[in-house]
Write a protein that holds these residues in place. Structure first.
Motif, PDB file in Angstrom:
ATOM      1  N   GLU A  78       3.911 -11.437  -3.016  1.00 53.87           N
ATOM      2  CA  GLU A  78       4.226 -10.682  -4.356  1.00 53.87           C
ATOM      3  C   GLU A  78       3.088  -9.651  -4.915  1.00 53.87           C
ATOM      4  N   GLN A  79       1.842 -10.438  -4.603  1.00 47.53           N
ATOM      5  CA  GLN A  79       0.621  -9.741  -5.000  1.00 47.53           C
ATOM      6  C   GLN A  79       0.295  -8.293  -4.351  1.00 47.53           C
ATOM      7  N   ARG A  80       0.597  -8.550  -3.124  1.00 48.14           N
ATOM      8  CA  ARG A  80       0.416  -7.180  -2.014  1.00 48.14           C
ATOM      9  C   ARG A  80       1.367  -6.180  -2.628  1.00 48.14           C
ATOM     10  N   ILE A  81       2.635  -6.824  -2.858  1.00 48.87           N
ATOM     11  CA  ILE A  81       3.578  -5.569  -3.304  1.00 48.87           C
ATOM     12  C   ILE A  81       3.427  -5.022  -4.615  1.00 48.87           C
ATOM     13  N   ASN A  82       3.074  -5.923  -5.689  1.00 50.62           N
ATOM     14  CA  ASN A  82       2.711  -5.378  -6.772  1.00 50.62           C
ATOM     15  C   ASN A  82       1.481  -4.597  -6.752  1.00 50.62           C
ATOM     16  N   ASP A  83       0.674  -4.898  -5.949  1.00 56.98           N
ATOM     17  CA  ASP A  83      -0.730  -4.046  -5.729  1.00 56.98           C
ATOM     18  C   ASP A  83      -0.161  -2.521  -5.276  1.00 56.98           C
ATOM     19  N   TYR A  84       0.772  -2.552  -4.414  1.00 58.71           N
ATOM     20  CA  TYR A  84       1.313  -1.129  -3.950  1.00 58.71           C
ATOM     21  C   TYR A  84       1.789  -0.380  -4.980  1.00 58.71           C
ATOM     22  N   PHE A  85       2.709  -1.134  -5.797  1.00 60.10           N
ATOM     23  CA  PHE A  85       3.381  -0.236  -6.962  1.00 60.10           C
ATOM     24  C   PHE A  85       2.441   0.411  -7.794  1.00 60.10           C
ATOM     25  N   LEU A  86       1.306  -0.635  -8.169  1.00 64.43           N
ATOM     26  CA  LEU A  86       0.341  -0.228  -9.046  1.00 64.43           C
ATOM     27  C   LEU A  86      -0.329   1.159  -8.663  1.00 64.43           C
ATOM     28  N   LEU A  87      -0.443   1.148  -7.267  1.00 66.33           N
ATOM     29  CA  LEU A  87      -1.416   2.280  -6.844  1.00 66.33           C
ATOM     30  C   LEU A  87      -0.438   3.694  -7.003  1.00 66.33           C
ATOM     31  N   ASN A  88       0.923   3.234  -6.459  1.00 69.09           N
ATOM     32  CA  ASN A  88       1.851   4.273  -6.468  1.00 69.09           C
ATOM     33  C   ASN A  88       2.253   5.013  -7.768  1.00 69.09           C
ATOM     34  N   ASN A  89       2.040   4.182  -8.847  1.00 66.89           N
ATOM     35  CA  ASN A  89       2.586   4.622 -10.151  1.00 66.89           C
ATOM     36  C   ASN A  89       1.147   5.229 -10.787  1.00 66.89           C
ATOM     37  N   GLN A  90      -0.120   4.776 -10.410  1.00 69.62           N
ATOM     38  CA  GLN A  90      -1.227   5.432 -10.650  1.00 69.62           C
ATOM     39  C   GLN A  90      -1.268   6.712 -10.185  1.00 69.62           C
ATOM     40  N   GLU A  91      -0.976   6.787  -8.911  1.00 71.13           N
ATOM     41  CA  GLU A  91      -1.268   7.884  -8.143  1.00 71.13           C
ATOM     42  C   GLU A  91      -0.156   9.111  -8.767  1.00 71.13           C
ATOM     43  N   ARG A  92       1.024   8.787  -8.943  1.00 70.57           N
ATOM     44  CA  ARG A  92       2.059   9.713  -9.433  1.00 70.57           C
ATOM     45  C   ARG A  92       1.890   9.747 -10.752  1.00 70.57           C
ATOM     46  N   ASN A  93       1.232   9.096 -11.427  1.00 75.20           N
ATOM     47  CA  ASN A  93       1.320   9.022 -13.090  1.00 75.20           C
ATOM     48  C   ASN A  93       2.532   8.824 -13.931  1.00 75.20           C
ATOM     49  N   ILE A  94       2.953   7.613 -13.331  1.00 74.82           N
ATOM     50  CA  ILE A  94       4.248   7.133 -13.887  1.00 74.82           C
ATOM     51  C   ILE A  94       4.205   5.961 -14.552  1.00 74.82           C
ATOM     52  N   ASP A  95       5.105   5.683 -15.429  1.00 72.47           N
ATOM     53  CA  ASP A  95       5.285   4.199 -15.895  1.00 72.47           C
ATOM     54  C   ASP A  95       5.793   3.205 -15.056  1.00 72.47           C
ATOM     55  N   ASP A  96       5.124   2.088 -15.107  1.00 72.51           N
ATOM     56  CA  ASP A  96       5.480   0.857 -14.227  1.00 72.51           C
ATOM     57  C   ASP A  96       7.078   0.491 -14.486  1.00 72.51           C
ATOM     58  N   THR A  97       7.610   0.727 -15.574  1.00 77.52           N
ATOM     59  CA  THR A  97       8.839   0.498 -15.783  1.00 77.52           C
ATOM     60  C   THR A  97       9.810   1.461 -15.127  1.00 77.52           C
ATOM     61  N   LEU A  98       9.461   2.391 -14.431  1.00 73.65           N
ATOM     62  CA  LEU A  98      10.162   3.281 -13.582  1.00 73.65           C
ATOM     63  C   LEU A  98      10.466   2.733 -12.070  1.00 73.65           C
TER      64      LEU A  98
END
Ligand SMILES: Cc1cc2nc3c(=O)[nH]c(=O)nc-3n(C[C@H](O)[C@H](O)[C@H](O)COP(=O)(O)O)c2cc1C
Length: 210
Positions: free
Chosen positions: A86-106
């Motif tokens: 779960e941690q690894r998948i969460n880390d990926y989404f954190l990076l993705n959302n930061q890079e694309r400047n989108i809200d985590d809820t999306l």
């Protein structure tokens, strides 16, 4: 060389001459590996870029004593995640959302679906899935090396458990998956240099459905 010529030029080199790859070429090959696509974009692997002589000499016997390891400029060890946590998948989404400047809820629905899917799979399924992603990246590295006129050998001829032990992968929650030796062909001693390239005929590989 265009791409088709580069693919004809490349072969799985059996003897290298010990020369070093210039940093620019190495980094373009590594960038191609980094740019490889992966399922859900997770890139479930790390690549250890080994130029240290002592370490290459320790890896060679683990790889059935294949000389390319010791003779290569750089030995790339592709190490896959031992599990999609779960941690690894969460880390990926954190990076993705930061890079694309989108809200985590999306991305929450997708993130949770991926976590759920992997939680229902066995460890072996995780490793097989990660290994497929690593193989695609290896392929990108092979093609990029050929374009850079750098020789290479893709390798799975090694004792994975011993390599894991040598490189401390268990503590990192990784597993060695494949090796890409990079360097330059030894034109005098490589028996594979002038072997005809053998591939199954097009009609055996491709079925056209029009
Ligand atoms: C995943 C994989 C593992 C391989 N393992 C080795 C290896 O351990 N040692 C080696 O000399 N060649 C290895 N090869 C090279 C193949 O034998 C070679 O790519 C194939 O025979 C086709 O020849 P070519 O690449 O020279 O065109 C490997 C290739 C792949 C894709």
């Amino acid at each position: 060389m265009n791409l088709a010529e580069a693919l004809q030029w490349r072969y799985a080199v059996k003897r290298m001459n010990g020369n070093t790859i210039p940093p620019g070429k190495l980094h373009r090959i590594l960038d191609a590996i980094r740019m490889a696509p992966s399922s859900s974009g997770l890139q479930p692997f790390e690549v250890f870029v080994i130029s240290n002589r002592e370490l290459k000499n320790k890896i060679q016997p683990i790889a059935f004593n294949q000389p390319q390891i010791g003779q290569a400029s750089h030995v790339l060890v592709f190490a896959i995640w031992d599990a999609y946590t779960e941690q690894r998948i969460n880390d990926y989404f954190l990076l993705n959302n930061q890079e694309r400047n989108i809200d985590d809820t999306l991305t929450d629905v997708t993130r949770k679906r991926i976590i759920k899917n992997f939680s229902q799979q066995t460890e072996q399924e995780h490793v097989q899935h990660a290994s497929r992603q690593s193989a695609i990246a290896l392929g990108f590295g092979l093609v990029a090396a050929a374009v850079e006129k750098v020789d290479s050998t893709p390798m799975e001829g090694f004792h994975a458990a011993q390599l894991d032990e040598l490189l401390g992968f268990q503590e990192k929650h990784l597993k060695s998956d494949c090796i890409l030796a990079l360097g330059y062909r030894d034109e005098e001693n490589d028996w594979a240099l002038n072997l005809k390239k053998v591939r199954r005929p097009r009609q055996a590989l491709f079925t056209f459905i029009e």
